[in-house]
Design a protein around this motif. Structure first.
Motif, PDB file in Angstrom:
ATOM      1  N   ASP A  30       5.506   4.171   2.302  1.00  0.00           N
ATOM      2  CA  ASP A  30       5.673   2.734   2.057  1.00  0.00           C
ATOM      3  C   ASP A  30       4.482   1.893   2.506  1.00  0.00           C
ATOM      4  OD1 ASP A  30       8.260   3.244   1.018  1.00  0.00           O
ATOM      5  OD2 ASP A  30       9.078   3.228   3.060  1.00  0.00           O
ATOM      6  N   VAL A  31       3.293   2.475   2.394  1.00  0.00           N
ATOM      7  CA  VAL A  31       2.053   1.796   2.742  1.00  0.00           C
ATOM      8  C   VAL A  31       1.361   1.370   1.447  1.00  0.00           C
ATOM      9  CG1 VAL A  31      -0.234   2.063   3.797  1.00  0.00           C
ATOM     10  CG2 VAL A  31       1.783   3.074   4.887  1.00  0.00           C
ATOM     11  N   PHE A  32       0.812   0.163   1.453  1.00  0.00           N
ATOM     12  CA  PHE A  32       0.060  -0.343   0.308  1.00  0.00           C
ATOM     13  C   PHE A  32      -1.298  -0.853   0.772  1.00  0.00           C
ATOM     14  CE2 PHE A  32       4.321  -0.462  -1.291  1.00  0.00           C
ATOM     15  CZ  PHE A  32       4.184  -0.166  -2.639  1.00  0.00           C
ATOM     16  N   GLU A  33      -2.262  -0.715  -0.117  1.00  0.00           N
ATOM     17  CA  GLU A  33      -3.586  -1.287   0.106  1.00  0.00           C
ATOM     18  C   GLU A  33      -3.739  -2.515  -0.775  1.00  0.00           C
ATOM     19  OE1 GLU A  33      -8.352  -0.323  -0.488  1.00  0.00           O
ATOM     20  OE2 GLU A  33      -6.874   1.208  -1.014  1.00  0.00           O
ATOM     21  N   LEU A  34      -4.169  -3.606  -0.185  1.00  0.00           N
ATOM     22  CA  LEU A  34      -4.522  -4.807  -0.920  1.00  0.00           C
ATOM     23  C   LEU A  34      -5.980  -4.644  -1.314  1.00  0.00           C
ATOM     24  CD1 LEU A  34      -3.182  -7.619  -1.509  1.00  0.00           C
ATOM     25  CD2 LEU A  34      -4.454  -8.448   0.447  1.00  0.00           C
ATOM     26  N   ALA A  35      -6.280  -4.706  -2.601  1.00  0.00           N
ATOM     27  CA  ALA A  35      -7.628  -4.395  -3.048  1.00  0.00           C
ATOM     28  C   ALA A  35      -8.010  -5.194  -4.287  1.00  0.00           C
ATOM     29  CB  ALA A  35      -7.721  -2.897  -3.367  1.00  0.00           C
ATOM     30  N   LYS A  36      -9.292  -5.179  -4.570  1.00  0.00           N
ATOM     31  CA  LYS A  36      -9.833  -5.699  -5.829  1.00  0.00           C
ATOM     32  C   LYS A  36      -9.411  -7.143  -6.108  1.00  0.00           C
ATOM     33  CE  LYS A  36     -11.571  -1.600  -6.731  1.00  0.00           C
ATOM     34  NZ  LYS A  36     -12.229  -1.209  -5.518  1.00  0.00           N
ATOM     35  N   MET A  37      -9.501  -7.988  -5.085  1.00  0.00           N
ATOM     36  CA  MET A  37      -9.233  -9.401  -5.312  1.00  0.00           C
ATOM     37  C   MET A  37     -10.488 -10.058  -5.859  1.00  0.00           C
ATOM     38  SD  MET A  37      -7.775 -12.478  -2.923  1.00  0.00           S
ATOM     39  CE  MET A  37      -9.222 -12.751  -1.942  1.00  0.00           C
ATOM     40  N   ALA A  38     -10.320 -10.814  -6.913  1.00  0.00           N
ATOM     41  CA  ALA A  38     -11.444 -11.533  -7.505  1.00  0.00           C
ATOM     42  C   ALA A  38     -10.932 -12.821  -8.132  1.00  0.00           C
ATOM     43  CB  ALA A  38     -12.126 -10.679  -8.565  1.00  0.00           C
ATOM     44  N   ILE A  68      -5.628  -9.346  -8.238  1.00  0.00           N
ATOM     45  CA  ILE A  68      -5.513  -8.630  -6.968  1.00  0.00           C
ATOM     46  C   ILE A  68      -4.680  -7.377  -7.225  1.00  0.00           C
ATOM     47  CG2 ILE A  68      -3.401  -9.787  -6.160  1.00  0.00           C
ATOM     48  CD1 ILE A  68      -4.824  -9.977  -3.368  1.00  0.00           C
ATOM     49  N   ALA A  69      -5.003  -6.291  -6.549  1.00  0.00           N
ATOM     50  CA  ALA A  69      -4.293  -5.036  -6.763  1.00  0.00           C
ATOM     51  C   ALA A  69      -3.556  -4.601  -5.503  1.00  0.00           C
ATOM     52  CB  ALA A  69      -5.276  -3.944  -7.180  1.00  0.00           C
ATOM     53  N   LEU A  70      -2.465  -3.881  -5.726  1.00  0.00           N
ATOM     54  CA  LEU A  70      -1.711  -3.215  -4.664  1.00  0.00           C
ATOM     55  C   LEU A  70      -1.692  -1.735  -4.980  1.00  0.00           C
ATOM     56  CD1 LEU A  70       1.357  -5.592  -4.360  1.00  0.00           C
ATOM     57  CD2 LEU A  70      -0.278  -5.084  -2.537  1.00  0.00           C
ATOM     58  N   LEU A  71      -2.388  -0.947  -4.177  1.00  0.00           N
ATOM     59  CA  LEU A  71      -2.425   0.501  -4.372  1.00  0.00           C
ATOM     60  C   LEU A  71      -1.400   1.142  -3.451  1.00  0.00           C
ATOM     61  CD1 LEU A  71      -5.292  -0.696  -5.130  1.00  0.00           C
ATOM     62  CD2 LEU A  71      -6.104   1.613  -4.873  1.00  0.00           C
ATOM     63  N   ALA A  72      -0.557   1.990  -4.010  1.00  0.00           N
ATOM     64  CA  ALA A  72       0.520   2.624  -3.241  1.00  0.00           C
ATOM     65  C   ALA A  72       0.036   3.885  -2.541  1.00  0.00           C
ATOM     66  CB  ALA A  72       1.677   2.960  -4.171  1.00  0.00           C
ATOM     67  N   TYR A  73       0.496   4.063  -1.319  1.00  0.00           N
ATOM     68  CA  TYR A  73       0.235   5.252  -0.512  1.00  0.00           C
ATOM     69  C   TYR A  73       1.573   5.790  -0.011  1.00  0.00           C
ATOM     70  CZ  TYR A  73      -4.730   4.062  -0.369  1.00  0.00           C
ATOM     71  OH  TYR A  73      -6.034   3.801  -0.716  1.00  0.00           O
ATOM     72  N   PRO A  74       1.596   7.002   0.511  1.00  0.00           N
ATOM     73  CA  PRO A  74       2.858   7.533   1.073  1.00  0.00           C
ATOM     74  C   PRO A  74       3.369   6.658   2.226  1.00  0.00           C
ATOM     75  CG  PRO A  74       1.249   9.295   0.773  1.00  0.00           C
ATOM     76  CD  PRO A  74       0.521   7.997   0.532  1.00  0.00           C
ATOM     77  N   ARG A  95      -5.697 -17.713  -2.295  1.00  0.00           N
ATOM     78  CA  ARG A  95      -4.569 -17.838  -1.357  1.00  0.00           C
ATOM     79  C   ARG A  95      -3.250 -17.511  -2.062  1.00  0.00           C
ATOM     80  NH1 ARG A  95      -4.970 -20.152   3.395  1.00  0.00           N
ATOM     81  NH2 ARG A  95      -6.908 -21.191   2.837  1.00  0.00           N
ATOM     82  N   LEU A  96      -3.089 -18.024  -3.290  1.00  0.00           N
ATOM     83  CA  LEU A  96      -1.877 -17.741  -4.057  1.00  0.00           C
ATOM     84  C   LEU A  96      -1.767 -16.261  -4.409  1.00  0.00           C
ATOM     85  CD1 LEU A  96      -1.873 -20.802  -6.493  1.00  0.00           C
ATOM     86  CD2 LEU A  96      -0.272 -20.381  -4.615  1.00  0.00           C
ATOM     87  N   LEU A  97      -2.886 -15.646  -4.779  1.00  0.00           N
ATOM     88  CA  LEU A  97      -2.883 -14.221  -5.105  1.00  0.00           C
ATOM     89  C   LEU A  97      -2.483 -13.376  -3.898  1.00  0.00           C
ATOM     90  CD1 LEU A  97      -6.061 -13.999  -7.346  1.00  0.00           C
ATOM     91  CD2 LEU A  97      -3.744 -13.318  -8.039  1.00  0.00           C
ATOM     92  N   ILE A  98      -3.025 -13.693  -2.738  1.00  0.00           N
ATOM     93  CA  ILE A  98      -2.689 -12.936  -1.525  1.00  0.00           C
ATOM     94  C   ILE A  98      -1.201 -13.073  -1.213  1.00  0.00           C
ATOM     95  CG2 ILE A  98      -3.026 -12.775   0.973  1.00  0.00           C
ATOM     96  CD1 ILE A  98      -5.982 -13.627   0.408  1.00  0.00           C
ATOM     97  N   ALA A  99      -0.678 -14.292  -1.263  1.00  0.00           N
ATOM     98  CA  ALA A  99       0.746 -14.507  -0.986  1.00  0.00           C
ATOM     99  C   ALA A  99       1.618 -13.768  -1.994  1.00  0.00           C
ATOM    100  CB  ALA A  99       1.062 -16.002  -1.011  1.00  0.00           C
ATOM    101  N   ALA A 100       1.240 -13.812  -3.263  1.00  0.00           N
ATOM    102  CA  ALA A 100       2.007 -13.111  -4.293  1.00  0.00           C
ATOM    103  C   ALA A 100       1.951 -11.602  -4.072  1.00  0.00           C
ATOM    104  CB  ALA A 100       1.469 -13.476  -5.682  1.00  0.00           C
ATOM    105  N   ALA A 101       0.790 -11.088  -3.674  1.00  0.00           N
ATOM    106  CA  ALA A 101       0.655  -9.646  -3.432  1.00  0.00           C
ATOM    107  C   ALA A 101       1.485  -9.204  -2.230  1.00  0.00           C
ATOM    108  CB  ALA A 101      -0.815  -9.281  -3.241  1.00  0.00           C
ATOM    109  N   ILE A 102       1.523 -10.010  -1.184  1.00  0.00           N
ATOM    110  CA  ILE A 102       2.353  -9.680  -0.017  1.00  0.00           C
ATOM    111  C   ILE A 102       3.822  -9.635  -0.432  1.00  0.00           C
ATOM    112  CG2 ILE A 102       3.179 -10.526   2.216  1.00  0.00           C
ATOM    113  CD1 ILE A 102       0.279 -11.634   2.646  1.00  0.00           C
TER     114      ILE A 102
END
Length: 163
Positions: free
Chosen positions: A81-89, A73-79, A101-108
Motif C-alpha cells: 500500500d505504498v505509492f510514489e508521487l511522481a512526474k508532476m508538471a 501528476i502520477a501515482l506509482l503503486a508499490y507493494p 497545489r491542487l494536483l498534489i491534494a488530488a493525488a493525496i
C-alpha cells in the motif's frame, strides 16, 4: 474520480491525448533541467501500462473550456500500500495559479482512495517551488535508506514522505 475547482478540472488519465500531454509536459522540464533517463521514457511512454495497470493513476489538470491539459501528476503503486508521487508538471504559462497545489491534494486523496498508507517522492533542490508545495502538503524529508526502492533516480537529492 474527478476534482473540480475554479482554475482547472482534475481527473484520471482517460485518453491517448491525456497520455501525450503527460509525456510532453514531463519531457520539457526534465530535459531542460536534467537528463531524461531510460526509466523516465518507459513510464512516460506508457502510462496506462506502466502506471494505471499496476494499480496507480495519472491525474491531469484541464482547462474547463477547451480541455487543454495544463498539468499532471502520477501515482506509482508499490507493494504494501505504498505509492510514489511522481512526474508532476504544470505548463509554464499557467504556473502561479495554484494548479500544482491542487494536483498534489488530488493525488493525496487518490492515493488514499486506492488504499495507500504511505506516499513518498523524490525531487531536486533545483525545484524549490515544488519542494515548498510538498512541505505545505505535509511531506517531510527522509534519508535515502527510507525509500521502498533501492535503485532510484540519480537526480533525486531531496526525498520526502507522507504517512
Amino acid at each position: 474520480m474527478s476534482y473540480a475547482s475554479a482554475p482547472v478540472e482534475i481527473s484520471s488519465i482517460a485518453s491517448q491525448r491525456d497520455a501525450d500531454a503527460f509525456y510532453a509536459l514531463n519531457e520539457e522540464w526534465i530535459s531542460r533541467l536534467f537528463v531524461l533517463e531510460d526509466e523516465d521514457r518507459a513510464v512516460l511512454g506508457d502510462p496506462f501500462g506502466r502506471i494505471v495497470a499496476s494499480g496507480g493513476d495519472v491525474l491531469v489538470a484541464k482547462e474547463p473550456g477547451d480541455g487543454a491539459v495544463v498539468g499532471c501528476i502520477a501515482l506509482l503503486a508499490y507493494p504494501d500500500d505504498v505509492f510514489e508521487l511522481a512526474k508532476m508538471a504544470v505548463v509554464p504559462a499557467t504556473q502561479g495559479r495554484g494548479i500544482g497545489r491542487l494536483l498534489i491534494a488530488a493525488a493525496i486523496d487518490r492515493a488514499r482512495a486506492l488504499g495507500g498508507t504511505r506516499l513518498f517522492l523524490g525531487t531536486n533542490t533545483k525545484l524549490a517551488p515544488a519542494i515548498h508545495l510538498y512541505e505545505d502538503a505535509g511531506f517531510v524529508r527522509i534519508p535515502r535508506n527510507r525509500l521502498p526502492v533501492s535503485d532510484y533516480y540519480a537526480r533525486a537529492d531531496v526525498l520526502m514522505e507522507l504517512m
